[in-house]
Design a protein around this motif. Structure first.
Motif, PDB file in Angstrom:
ATOM      1  N   GLY A  35     -43.422  39.210   1.016  1.00  0.00           N
ATOM      2  CA  GLY A  35     -42.318  40.310   1.389  1.00  0.00           C
ATOM      3  C   GLY A  35     -41.340  39.177   0.516  1.00  0.00           C
ATOM      4  O   GLY A  35     -39.959  39.570   0.039  1.00  0.00           O
ATOM      5  N   VAL A 112     -48.093  43.562   1.233  1.00  0.00           N
ATOM      6  CA  VAL A 112     -48.454  44.323   3.333  1.00  0.00           C
ATOM      7  C   VAL A 112     -47.387  45.682   2.863  1.00  0.00           C
ATOM      8  O   VAL A 112     -47.297  45.682   2.422  1.00  0.00           O
ATOM      9  CB  VAL A 112     -47.940  43.287   3.529  1.00  0.00           C
ATOM     10  CG1 VAL A 112     -47.578  43.735   5.486  1.00  0.00           C
ATOM     11  CG2 VAL A 112     -47.971  42.003   3.710  1.00  0.00           C
ATOM     12  N   THR A 113     -48.474  46.798   3.678  1.00  0.00           N
ATOM     13  CA  THR A 113     -47.878  48.093   3.874  1.00  0.00           C
ATOM     14  C   THR A 113     -46.807  48.104   4.365  1.00  0.00           C
ATOM     15  O   THR A 113     -45.460  48.965   4.034  1.00  0.00           O
ATOM     16  CB  THR A 113     -48.727  48.677   4.642  1.00  0.00           C
ATOM     17  OG1 THR A 113     -50.117  48.880   4.218  1.00  0.00           O
ATOM     18  CG2 THR A 113     -48.780  50.525   4.933  1.00  0.00           C
ATOM     19  N   GLY A 114     -46.244  47.032   5.386  1.00  0.00           N
ATOM     20  CA  GLY A 114     -44.499  47.716   5.537  1.00  0.00           C
ATOM     21  C   GLY A 114     -43.665  46.723   5.420  1.00  0.00           C
ATOM     22  O   GLY A 114     -42.182  46.592   5.347  1.00  0.00           O
ATOM     23  N   GLY A 115     -44.154  46.645   3.923  1.00  0.00           N
ATOM     24  CA  GLY A 115     -42.709  45.751   3.403  1.00  0.00           C
ATOM     25  C   GLY A 115     -42.584  46.410   1.582  1.00  0.00           C
ATOM     26  O   GLY A 115     -42.126  45.831   0.964  1.00  0.00           O
ATOM     27  N   LEU A 116     -42.574  47.825   1.712  1.00  0.00           N
ATOM     28  CA  LEU A 116     -42.368  48.637   0.743  1.00  0.00           C
ATOM     29  C   LEU A 116     -40.196  47.995   0.613  1.00  0.00           C
ATOM     30  O   LEU A 116     -39.987  48.290  -0.679  1.00  0.00           O
ATOM     31  CB  LEU A 116     -42.224  50.108   1.206  1.00  0.00           C
ATOM     32  CG  LEU A 116     -43.241  50.453   1.508  1.00  0.00           C
ATOM     33  CD1 LEU A 116     -43.374  51.896   1.505  1.00  0.00           C
ATOM     34  CD2 LEU A 116     -44.369  50.232   0.556  1.00  0.00           C
ATOM     35  N   ASP A 117     -39.950  47.684   1.634  1.00  0.00           N
ATOM     36  CA  ASP A 117     -38.481  47.548   1.005  1.00  0.00           C
ATOM     37  C   ASP A 117     -38.757  46.239   0.237  1.00  0.00           C
ATOM     38  O   ASP A 117     -37.567  46.014  -0.246  1.00  0.00           O
ATOM     39  CB  ASP A 117     -37.767  47.666   2.182  1.00  0.00           C
ATOM     40  CG  ASP A 117     -38.217  46.019   3.504  1.00  0.00           C
ATOM     41  OD1 ASP A 117     -38.896  46.152   3.291  1.00  0.00           O
ATOM     42  OD2 ASP A 117     -37.217  45.349   4.150  1.00  0.00           O
ATOM     43  N   LEU A 140     -51.886  53.408   3.036  1.00  0.00           N
ATOM     44  CA  LEU A 140     -49.967  53.839   3.075  1.00  0.00           C
ATOM     45  C   LEU A 140     -50.336  55.312   4.196  1.00  0.00           C
ATOM     46  O   LEU A 140     -51.049  55.833   3.681  1.00  0.00           O
ATOM     47  CB  LEU A 140     -49.292  53.554   2.130  1.00  0.00           C
ATOM     48  CG  LEU A 140     -48.629  53.685   2.562  1.00  0.00           C
ATOM     49  CD1 LEU A 140     -47.684  52.928   2.953  1.00  0.00           C
ATOM     50  CD2 LEU A 140     -47.654  54.189   0.271  1.00  0.00           C
ATOM     51  N   PHE A 142     -46.796  57.102   6.476  1.00  0.00           N
ATOM     52  CA  PHE A 142     -44.901  56.877   6.877  1.00  0.00           C
ATOM     53  C   PHE A 142     -45.267  57.622   8.341  1.00  0.00           C
ATOM     54  O   PHE A 142     -46.078  59.433   8.297  1.00  0.00           O
ATOM     55  CB  PHE A 142     -44.657  58.018   5.990  1.00  0.00           C
ATOM     56  CG  PHE A 142     -44.332  57.053   4.733  1.00  0.00           C
ATOM     57  CD1 PHE A 142     -44.430  56.395   4.240  1.00  0.00           C
ATOM     58  CD2 PHE A 142     -45.463  58.058   2.811  1.00  0.00           C
ATOM     59  CE1 PHE A 142     -44.010  55.301   3.152  1.00  0.00           C
ATOM     60  CE2 PHE A 142     -45.060  57.187   2.158  1.00  0.00           C
ATOM     61  CZ  PHE A 142     -44.942  55.888   1.556  1.00  0.00           C
ATOM     62  N   ASP A 143     -44.287  57.814   8.937  1.00  0.00           N
ATOM     63  CA  ASP A 143     -43.689  58.232  10.320  1.00  0.00           C
ATOM     64  C   ASP A 143     -41.880  58.854   9.684  1.00  0.00           C
ATOM     65  O   ASP A 143     -41.574  59.708  10.861  1.00  0.00           O
ATOM     66  CB  ASP A 143     -43.885  57.410  11.139  1.00  0.00           C
ATOM     67  CG  ASP A 143     -44.894  56.858  11.210  1.00  0.00           C
ATOM     68  OD1 ASP A 143     -46.157  57.373  11.423  1.00  0.00           O
ATOM     69  OD2 ASP A 143     -45.411  55.866  11.973  1.00  0.00           O
ATOM     70  N   ASP A 147     -38.838  56.698   4.002  1.00  0.00           N
ATOM     71  CA  ASP A 147     -39.927  55.714   3.582  1.00  0.00           C
ATOM     72  C   ASP A 147     -40.486  56.569   2.231  1.00  0.00           C
ATOM     73  O   ASP A 147     -40.918  55.486   1.250  1.00  0.00           O
ATOM     74  CB  ASP A 147     -40.833  55.467   4.652  1.00  0.00           C
ATOM     75  CG  ASP A 147     -40.535  54.487   6.117  1.00  0.00           C
ATOM     76  OD1 ASP A 147     -39.620  53.472   5.850  1.00  0.00           O
ATOM     77  OD2 ASP A 147     -41.369  54.517   6.604  1.00  0.00           O
ATOM     78  N   SER A 172     -54.632  56.383   1.075  1.00  0.00           N
ATOM     79  CA  SER A 172     -53.915  56.782   2.010  1.00  0.00           C
ATOM     80  C   SER A 172     -55.454  57.420   2.570  1.00  0.00           C
ATOM     81  O   SER A 172     -55.874  57.896   1.872  1.00  0.00           O
ATOM     82  CB  SER A 172     -52.905  57.580   2.194  1.00  0.00           C
ATOM     83  OG  SER A 172     -52.886  58.190   2.810  1.00  0.00           O
TER      84      SER A 172
END
Length: 271
Positions: A35, A112-117, A140, A142-143, A147, A172
């Motif tokens: 990140g 890291v999957t949660g760090g796309l930003d 991966l 998405f909810d 995202d 995915s």
């Protein structure tokens, strides 16, 4: 007198561990993007490609695409989708290693999957490096539609789209990544617009590889390949019973069974 809060803050700064040093993007075979910093992977020793059974067509397509990327030729972003445990992640790592073994100037970067930003910062770091990179985003899903739109922008069309020396490899369990929400479709003025919006993300990947549940014969072939590679004998009935108790047949279940065989035989496994 010194402000007590300032003294506490200074003390915390002194005892806090320093951030890890950024790794040289030319020096290692694989990296992890956390990140903020690119760090070298502790070890990168994926399975040999010929140990991955039952996915021959997917293997050929992915390795060919990675080889083009390593040579600086046109290459696709890749979506690997399908049943869990069928070798999607293993194939990405083994495919990169196979291209590297042939001298390809290619490195793997696992994000890291949660760090796309934070991917735009990674792209900015990698863009000027005289090397090719496969940025790997594993498992991966998405909810939230926001995202999905962010990733679509990174793939193409956005101001911070990935650079020419970088391609994204995403795994995915969902073929279209974004869950299909029937309520959303029913509430839309034009339901087709809602469906198209969700499918637009998967359409950004030039290469889409499907991985499906395997039959019993293929499962036993995978077990046999692993067992032979490690000098282990096995009983097909026992292997089938292991899969039955796990409730599925997959490459992952086959590997777990071979780990069990090695443990019973008092042996260790390198992979």
């Amino acid at each position: 007198m010194t402000d007590p809060l300032a003294r506490i803050a200074d003390a915390l700064d002194r005892i806090a561990p320093p951030p890890p040093a950024a790794a040289d993007p030319l020096a290692h075979r694989a990296y992890v993007w956390r990140g903020e910093t690119l760090v070298a992977a502790r070890e990168f020793d994926p399975l040999p490609l010929d140990h991955l059974r039952g996915i021959d067509a997917q293997r050929e397509a992915l390795v060919a695409n990675l080889a083009r990327l390593a040579e600086g030729h046109a290459a696709q972003d890749v979506l690997l989708w399908g049943a869990r445990g069928t070798g999607k992640s293993a194939l990405v790592k083994s495919g990169v290693a196979a291209v590297q073994a042939k001298g390809g100037a290619l490195a793997l970067v696992e994000a890291v999957t949660g760090g796309l930003d934070t991917l735009p910062a990674l792209f900015a770091l990698l863009a000027p490096v005289p090397r090719r990179f496969a940025v790997f985003v594993d498992d991966l899903g998405f909810d939230a539609a926001a995202d999905g739109r962010a990733l679509r922008s990174l793939l193409e069309g956005g101001a911070e789209a990935r650079p020419a020396n970088v391609r994204l490899l995403v795994t995915s369990n969902r073929r279209h990544l974004v869950p299909r929400d029937l309520a959303e479709q029913e509430s839309a003025i034009n339901p087709r617009d809602s469906i198209d919006d969700n499918l637009a993300l998967a359409d950004r990947f030039g290469l889409s590889l499907g991985f499906h549940a395997i039959d019993q014969e293929t499962y036993l072939e995978i077990v046999r390949g692993y067992a032979d590679a490690h000098g282990l004998a096995f009983d097909p009935t026992d292997a089938i019973g292991w899969a039955t108790r796990r409730g599925s047949r997959s490459g992952r279940v086959a590997w777990h069974y071979v780990v069990e065989l090695a443990g019973r035989a008092g042996k260790s496994l390198e992979n």
